[in-house]
Design an enzyme around this catalytic site. Sequence first.
Site, PDB file in Angstrom:
ATOM      1  N   ASP A 138      11.453   3.863  -8.170  1.00 33.02           N
ATOM      2  CA  ASP A 138      11.603   2.698  -9.039  1.00 33.02           C
ATOM      3  C   ASP A 138      11.235   1.469  -8.208  1.00 33.02           C
ATOM      4  OD1 ASP A 138      12.464   0.533 -10.556  1.00 33.02           O
ATOM      5  OD2 ASP A 138      14.304   1.522 -11.230  1.00 33.02           O
ATOM      6  N   HIS A 139      10.089   0.845  -8.530  1.00 35.76           N
ATOM      7  CA  HIS A 139       9.581  -0.241  -7.701  1.00 35.76           C
ATOM      8  C   HIS A 139      10.459  -1.488  -7.769  1.00 35.76           C
ATOM      9  CE1 HIS A 139       6.792  -1.999  -5.050  1.00 35.76           C
ATOM     10  NE2 HIS A 139       5.679  -1.480  -5.532  1.00 35.76           N
ATOM     11  N   ARG A 140      11.385  -1.554  -8.714  1.00 36.78           N
ATOM     12  CA  ARG A 140      12.298  -2.700  -8.771  1.00 36.78           C
ATOM     13  C   ARG A 140      13.249  -2.704  -7.585  1.00 36.78           C
ATOM     14  NH1 ARG A 140      14.805  -1.712 -14.625  1.00 36.78           N
ATOM     15  NH2 ARG A 140      14.891   0.369 -13.671  1.00 36.78           N
ATOM     16  N   PRO A 168       9.315   0.949 -13.596  1.00 34.78           N
ATOM     17  CA  PRO A 168       7.978   0.871 -12.990  1.00 34.78           C
ATOM     18  C   PRO A 168       7.827   1.906 -11.883  1.00 34.78           C
ATOM     19  CG  PRO A 168       9.344  -0.928 -12.183  1.00 34.78           C
ATOM     20  CD  PRO A 168      10.171  -0.201 -13.215  1.00 34.78           C
TER      21      PRO A 168
END
Length: 249
Positions: free
Chosen positions: A223-225, A52
């Site tokens: 990476d939004h994680r 994401p």
Amino acid sequence: AAGGAGGTAAPSPAAAPAATTASAANEPARRRMTSMRATIARRLLESKQGIPHYRLAIDADLTALLAHRAQLNAGGGPKVSVNDLLLRACALALVKHPTVNAQLHGDEVHEFPHADVCVAVATENGLTTPVVRAADTKTAAQVASEVADLAERARTGKLVREEISGGTFTISNLGMFGVDRFDAIVNPPQVAILAVGAGADRVIAKNGQPTVAKVATLTLSCDHRVVDGAVGAQFLATLRGLIEQPAAL
């Protein structure tokens, strides 16, 4: 009289145009992807589909950085480029923001004490990313010498596997091609990548007055994680501070 055998003959249809030969004249050259190009394609597709992504962008005034570079290069030794100084600045910022200096393996985040920074290098066979190990511990001159060696061996296909694997962050610079700004795709298992645009003269405000300065746009893909927006913004703020006040570089 009604038409019949002796009536006026129907006009013959117009001749059909000759079959086009455009496709025959414009046959494509066909080539199979090299194994390296196929691997790049697979990894980029996996990254784009599976991570994401989001992006954050800042403008950085390069005036002080360019003056610092000129001072370094006046002393002899390896010539230091703007990209070398940006790599060094990223390395120092990364160790202050370990969440960005990380890799994601399954559900486990690996944060590293040193910044192993990958440099994107274009070659005839595709993009490769040799690693400057522990760049936070090296001087700008050491970084410059190592980047020059890695880039040359990348273009001649002489890098070994250990030199292109295990990085904690990547810089991709297209400024030398005149690109103002762009978005880069995260290189897994890393969690962020910095895209560097061209330094160009822009009108900015200094002390409430308009002035012309050399400014570059830096775009961080995350990476939004792992990396939340506030964390990415804090990293960029630290990076811009190092660029605009480069004494530590």
